[in-house]
Design a protein around this motif. Sequence first.
Motif, PDB file in Angstrom:
ATOM      1  N   ARG A   1       2.473   6.871  -6.876  1.00 50.27           N
ATOM      2  CA  ARG A   1       1.462   7.641  -7.589  1.00 50.27           C
ATOM      3  C   ARG A   1       1.278   9.042  -7.024  1.00 50.27           C
ATOM      4  N   GLY A   2       1.438   9.219  -5.708  1.00 53.22           N
ATOM      5  CA  GLY A   2       1.387  10.542  -5.115  1.00 53.22           C
ATOM      6  C   GLY A   2       0.005  11.094  -4.871  1.00 53.22           C
ATOM      7  N   VAL A   3      -1.053  10.316  -5.075  1.00 49.61           N
ATOM      8  CA  VAL A   3      -2.405  10.798  -4.806  1.00 49.61           C
ATOM      9  C   VAL A   3      -2.706  10.713  -3.318  1.00 49.61           C
ATOM     10  N   PHE A   4      -2.430   9.565  -2.717  1.00 46.67           N
ATOM     11  CA  PHE A   4      -2.616   9.363  -1.289  1.00 46.67           C
ATOM     12  C   PHE A   4      -1.264   9.500  -0.585  1.00 46.67           C
ATOM     13  N   PRO A   5      -1.181  10.289   0.468  1.00 47.66           N
ATOM     14  CA  PRO A   5       0.048  10.323   1.261  1.00 47.66           C
ATOM     15  C   PRO A   5       0.362   8.942   1.820  1.00 47.66           C
ATOM     16  N   VAL A   6       1.636   8.644   1.957  1.00 45.91           N
ATOM     17  CA  VAL A   6       2.056   7.331   2.449  1.00 45.91           C
ATOM     18  C   VAL A   6       1.476   7.060   3.838  1.00 45.91           C
ATOM     19  N   GLU A   7       1.421   8.091   4.692  1.00 39.77           N
ATOM     20  CA  GLU A   7       0.898   7.909   6.047  1.00 39.77           C
ATOM     21  C   GLU A   7      -0.587   7.536   6.028  1.00 39.77           C
ATOM     22  N   VAL A   8      -1.316   8.127   5.111  1.00 38.70           N
ATOM     23  CA  VAL A   8      -2.744   7.804   4.997  1.00 38.70           C
ATOM     24  C   VAL A   8      -2.926   6.368   4.514  1.00 38.70           C
ATOM     25  N   ALA A   9      -2.116   5.966   3.558  1.00 40.25           N
ATOM     26  CA  ALA A   9      -2.201   4.595   3.062  1.00 40.25           C
ATOM     27  C   ALA A   9      -1.911   3.598   4.170  1.00 40.25           C
ATOM     28  N   GLY A  10      -0.879   3.870   4.973  1.00 35.86           N
ATOM     29  CA  GLY A  10      -0.559   2.971   6.076  1.00 35.86           C
ATOM     30  C   GLY A  10      -1.654   2.923   7.119  1.00 35.86           C
ATOM     31  N   ALA A  11      -2.291   4.054   7.393  1.00 32.35           N
ATOM     32  CA  ALA A  11      -3.357   4.088   8.390  1.00 32.35           C
ATOM     33  C   ALA A  11      -4.605   3.355   7.915  1.00 32.35           C
ATOM     34  N   LEU A  12      -4.826   3.299   6.602  1.00 33.68           N
ATOM     35  CA  LEU A  12      -6.001   2.613   6.071  1.00 33.68           C
ATOM     36  C   LEU A  12      -5.881   1.101   6.175  1.00 33.68           C
ATOM     37  N   VAL A  13      -4.669   0.579   6.064  1.00 29.42           N
ATOM     38  CA  VAL A  13      -4.511  -0.867   5.990  1.00 29.42           C
ATOM     39  C   VAL A  13      -3.781  -1.458   7.191  1.00 29.42           C
ATOM     40  N   GLY A  14      -2.975  -0.638   7.901  1.00 29.47           N
ATOM     41  CA  GLY A  14      -2.177  -1.161   8.997  1.00 29.47           C
ATOM     42  C   GLY A  14      -2.910  -1.139  10.321  1.00 29.47           C
ATOM     43  N   PRO A  15      -2.213  -1.435  11.394  1.00 30.58           N
ATOM     44  CA  PRO A  15      -2.824  -1.396  12.730  1.00 30.58           C
ATOM     45  C   PRO A  15      -3.342   0.011  13.044  1.00 30.58           C
TER      46      PRO A  15
ATOM     47  N   VAL B   1      -6.539  15.726  14.373  1.00 25.70           N
ATOM     48  CA  VAL B   1      -6.482  14.267  14.527  1.00 25.70           C
ATOM     49  C   VAL B   1      -7.466  13.625  13.549  1.00 25.70           C
ATOM     50  N   TRP B   2      -6.952  12.719  12.710  1.00 20.96           N
ATOM     51  CA  TRP B   2      -7.793  12.000  11.744  1.00 20.96           C
ATOM     52  C   TRP B   2      -8.147  10.597  12.231  1.00 20.96           C
ATOM     53  N   SER B   3      -7.289   9.968  12.992  1.00 26.26           N
ATOM     54  CA  SER B   3      -7.579   8.649  13.568  1.00 26.26           C
ATOM     55  C   SER B   3      -6.779   8.497  14.846  1.00 26.26           C
ATOM     56  N   SER B   4      -7.209   7.557  15.668  1.00 23.01           N
ATOM     57  CA  SER B   4      -6.537   7.307  16.943  1.00 23.01           C
ATOM     58  C   SER B   4      -6.321   5.808  17.101  1.00 23.01           C
ATOM     59  N   PRO B   5      -5.543   5.397  18.103  1.00 20.30           N
ATOM     60  CA  PRO B   5      -5.334   3.948  18.311  1.00 20.30           C
ATOM     61  C   PRO B   5      -6.613   3.186  18.594  1.00 20.30           C
ATOM     62  N   THR B   6      -7.680   3.879  18.953  1.00 21.13           N
ATOM     63  CA  THR B   6      -8.956   3.211  19.254  1.00 21.13           C
ATOM     64  C   THR B   6     -10.006   3.458  18.174  1.00 21.13           C
ATOM     65  N   GLN B   7      -9.663   4.267  17.192  1.00 17.50           N
ATOM     66  CA  GLN B   7     -10.622   4.597  16.143  1.00 17.50           C
ATOM     67  C   GLN B   7      -9.912   4.589  14.795  1.00 17.50           C
ATOM     68  N   ARG B   8     -10.368   3.696  13.910  1.00 17.83           N
ATOM     69  CA  ARG B   8      -9.708   3.541  12.614  1.00 17.83           C
ATOM     70  C   ARG B   8     -10.013   4.727  11.709  1.00 17.83           C
ATOM     71  N   LEU B   9      -9.180   4.877  10.699  1.00 16.40           N
ATOM     72  CA  LEU B   9      -9.283   5.999   9.785  1.00 16.40           C
ATOM     73  C   LEU B   9     -10.482   5.830   8.851  1.00 16.40           C
ATOM     74  N   VAL B  10     -11.284   6.876   8.770  1.00 12.53           N
ATOM     75  CA  VAL B  10     -12.414   6.930   7.840  1.00 12.53           C
ATOM     76  C   VAL B  10     -12.278   8.214   7.030  1.00 12.53           C
ATOM     77  N   LEU B  11     -12.208   8.075   5.707  1.00  8.34           N
ATOM     78  CA  LEU B  11     -12.014   9.222   4.831  1.00  8.34           C
ATOM     79  C   LEU B  11     -13.342   9.591   4.180  1.00  8.34           C
ATOM     80  N   PHE B  12     -13.988  10.606   4.733  1.00  8.08           N
ATOM     81  CA  PHE B  12     -15.214  11.117   4.137  1.00  8.08           C
ATOM     82  C   PHE B  12     -14.863  12.036   2.972  1.00  8.08           C
TER      83      PHE B  12
ATOM     84  N   TYR C   1       0.831  -1.207   0.000  1.00  3.79           N
ATOM     85  CA  TYR C   1       0.000   0.000   0.000  1.00  3.79           C
ATOM     86  C   TYR C   1       0.864   1.254   0.000  1.00  3.79           C
ATOM     87  N   GLU C   2       1.844   1.280   0.879  1.00  5.95           N
ATOM     88  CA  GLU C   2       2.696   2.462   0.979  1.00  5.95           C
ATOM     89  C   GLU C   2       3.511   2.667  -0.293  1.00  5.95           C
ATOM     90  N   SER C   3       3.924   1.550  -0.932  1.00  9.48           N
ATOM     91  CA  SER C   3       4.696   1.658  -2.171  1.00  9.48           C
ATOM     92  C   SER C   3       3.844   2.235  -3.295  1.00  9.48           C
TER      93      SER C   3
END
Length: 733
Positions: free
Chosen positions: A174-188, A224-235, A167-169
């Motif tokens: 492509r540069g559309v999604f920041p690497v940090e956002v990609a990691g937050a969508l799929v990682g812990p 804050v977009w997400s926390s350790p107790t709340q997963r990332l949701v991109l509206f 995901y991060e690669s």
Amino acid sequence: MEYFLTAAWCRFSIQLALLWIVIAMSGTACSQEPSANTKRGVQLDISLPITTRGSALAIDSLTGIAAGVSDQGGVSARITVVLHYRSDTDDGAATTFEDALRLARALARPEFRRLRIVSYVDGPIRGHAVLPIMASDALLVTSDAVISDAAVAEVGGVGDDTIVVAYESVAARRGVFPVEVAGALVGPAQELVLATKLDGKREFASGEKLQTLRREGGGWKEEVWSSPTQRLVLFSARLVSARIATQAVDSLDQAREVLDLAELKPMNDSLIGKDRIAGILEVSGAVSRDRVRRWELNLAKAGDAGELNTVVVKIDSAGGDLEASLRLAGTLASTTAPLTRSIGFVENQSRGDAVLIALACKPLHLHPDARLGGPGGQAIDTANIRPLAEAIEQIALDTGRPLPLIIGLLDPAAKVFRFTSSKTGQVRYGSESGFAGNDNLDRGDADRNDESEWQRGEAIDLQEGLTATAAIELGLAEGQAKSVDELAATLGLDQVPQPITDRGLVHFIEWIGGMKGVSIFLLMIGMVALSMEAGAPGVSIPGFVSLIAFSLYFWIQFLNGTAQWLEVLAFALGVFCIAIEVLVLPGTGVFGIGGLCLLVLGVVLTSQTFVIPRNTYQFEQMTRSLWLVVGGAGAIIVGFALLRLLLPNKTLFKHLALETPDLESLDRAERLADYEYLLGQTGIATTPLRPAGRARFGDDIIQVLSDGTPLNQGDKVKVIEVRGNRVVVASQD
């Protein structure tokens, strides 16, 4: 002198100005040329969940589009492709990582550099269907768009290190999604913030990077977009505010305007004709295991020989064998090289289990008057479907079609309801119990049973099948076409596909057999000829015609899949018993009645795939079979009538029948005749004795009567009884 210098300088200035204007206009023209090319746009729908076949079809379609882009004046033309992720029936949660990664990697191929790939999201997208969106050149969203839970299909809802790196690669490339956002969508689940510095520069931070920013301090604002107790949701609003999405739009028309496109033409597989070698597989009549094996063998031979890579499946069938139809459907749904695409066309009907064959093809087009589903040649119930549920579900996954609707078209007892999300307006299909078990393609998705979110509508009537319009509205078909020629033109095929068959003679017989009334005609001809042969044994010509007619009749039924050897045996035994009744044991009645019953049974069973009717279609088919029997009986009556009419009066047939005697002369001869001298003598039968006929005794030809044993012309006979003018003979052999 000064005047000439001034004039020369003016001329030089004017020439320089003109040269600058020409260069400027040329530059403007060059700069406008790519802009003119970007006016072209194609909309390509991506069905969710993304499957192996779905990703292959998308890549194949993109390859066709890229191949159609030409170079003009040395400047490479560029076309915009809008990938519309269809979230109206599914949100992609069941997409596997391998299928999504295959599509995402393909979007970065060098041959696709001529394509400007834009993802268009108008609803909730979850699972690994998010990954190809990250691989796009740009993203457009509507107010209903939501991207979340990329790893929902993984154990614990968290992707492993390999998935996270992928995901991060993709995001970094492509540069559309920041690497940090990609990691937050799929990682812990972890804390992700959007940091805005005093100079207005914004960047995402999580993990160690976030801790470093906080330690360094400084003037920056933290969102804050997400926390350790709340997963990332991109509206939608978040995607636009973070400039992940280019812009929020209301519809595809507005997306076209934002992309500065003069036209956004739906792909609808209209460009698949590039480098396509197509052939027609005609699925008509009953479906049987032998016919499916023959169809698959023909496909394999044509594919291996390089004769085709696309098959157009022309369907006009009521099914007949659920397992056989499922086998062919699996072959068509999971197409692999060299056969990479299956296109369906329902010419008249695709009933019963044959609906699986139609729905395994994508795209699927129907004739405006065609019927998809409904009672067919095999009466299917829940008990028949249960052992095959996994294979049927795989068909639904491969084609991206709603599984509950497929089950509803197969099982008349299944009730299918439309469920609408009160939050997003998304539509799904399920049973009375909701989306549990086999009713849900997203296994383990418990929140879909939340009655507060999903409102159940009225049941969808599927028992009698669907019209072409209804099938398209439910997402089970992609369009309509009145003929294969029109379908080929719509899909952009270079030419009308040719039939795929192992032998031309087989195809010709199948074509003849597909004509209405041909089977009835052959059966009637066979019956007429058989009755003529029975009335005048030894004639041979009617017998030969009868043999040919019956052979063609049964061959056609074998090719149509309705005849088996049991039906042929019953028919043959029926004819044999009737022959015994007429020729050997006349008057007993047992063989005659039994043979007639076997004959009727053979004809009825030969024209259908069932024994006892259990649904409306089978009752209609049984009625047609009985009318066929009535026609055969009428043919026998007509045969005997023709026998009596033609044989005595036609020159061609006069030598085949006894002459009508002169009754007055015969009566006078019988009163004067005395045949006592013939008792014990032997002679030769000059005509067949059935049981009456003539025999030669020396130079005399006498009217004789056999003792009940049929005798042929030329048989030796012996006189065993004489009573006045009544001479009874028996075989001398």
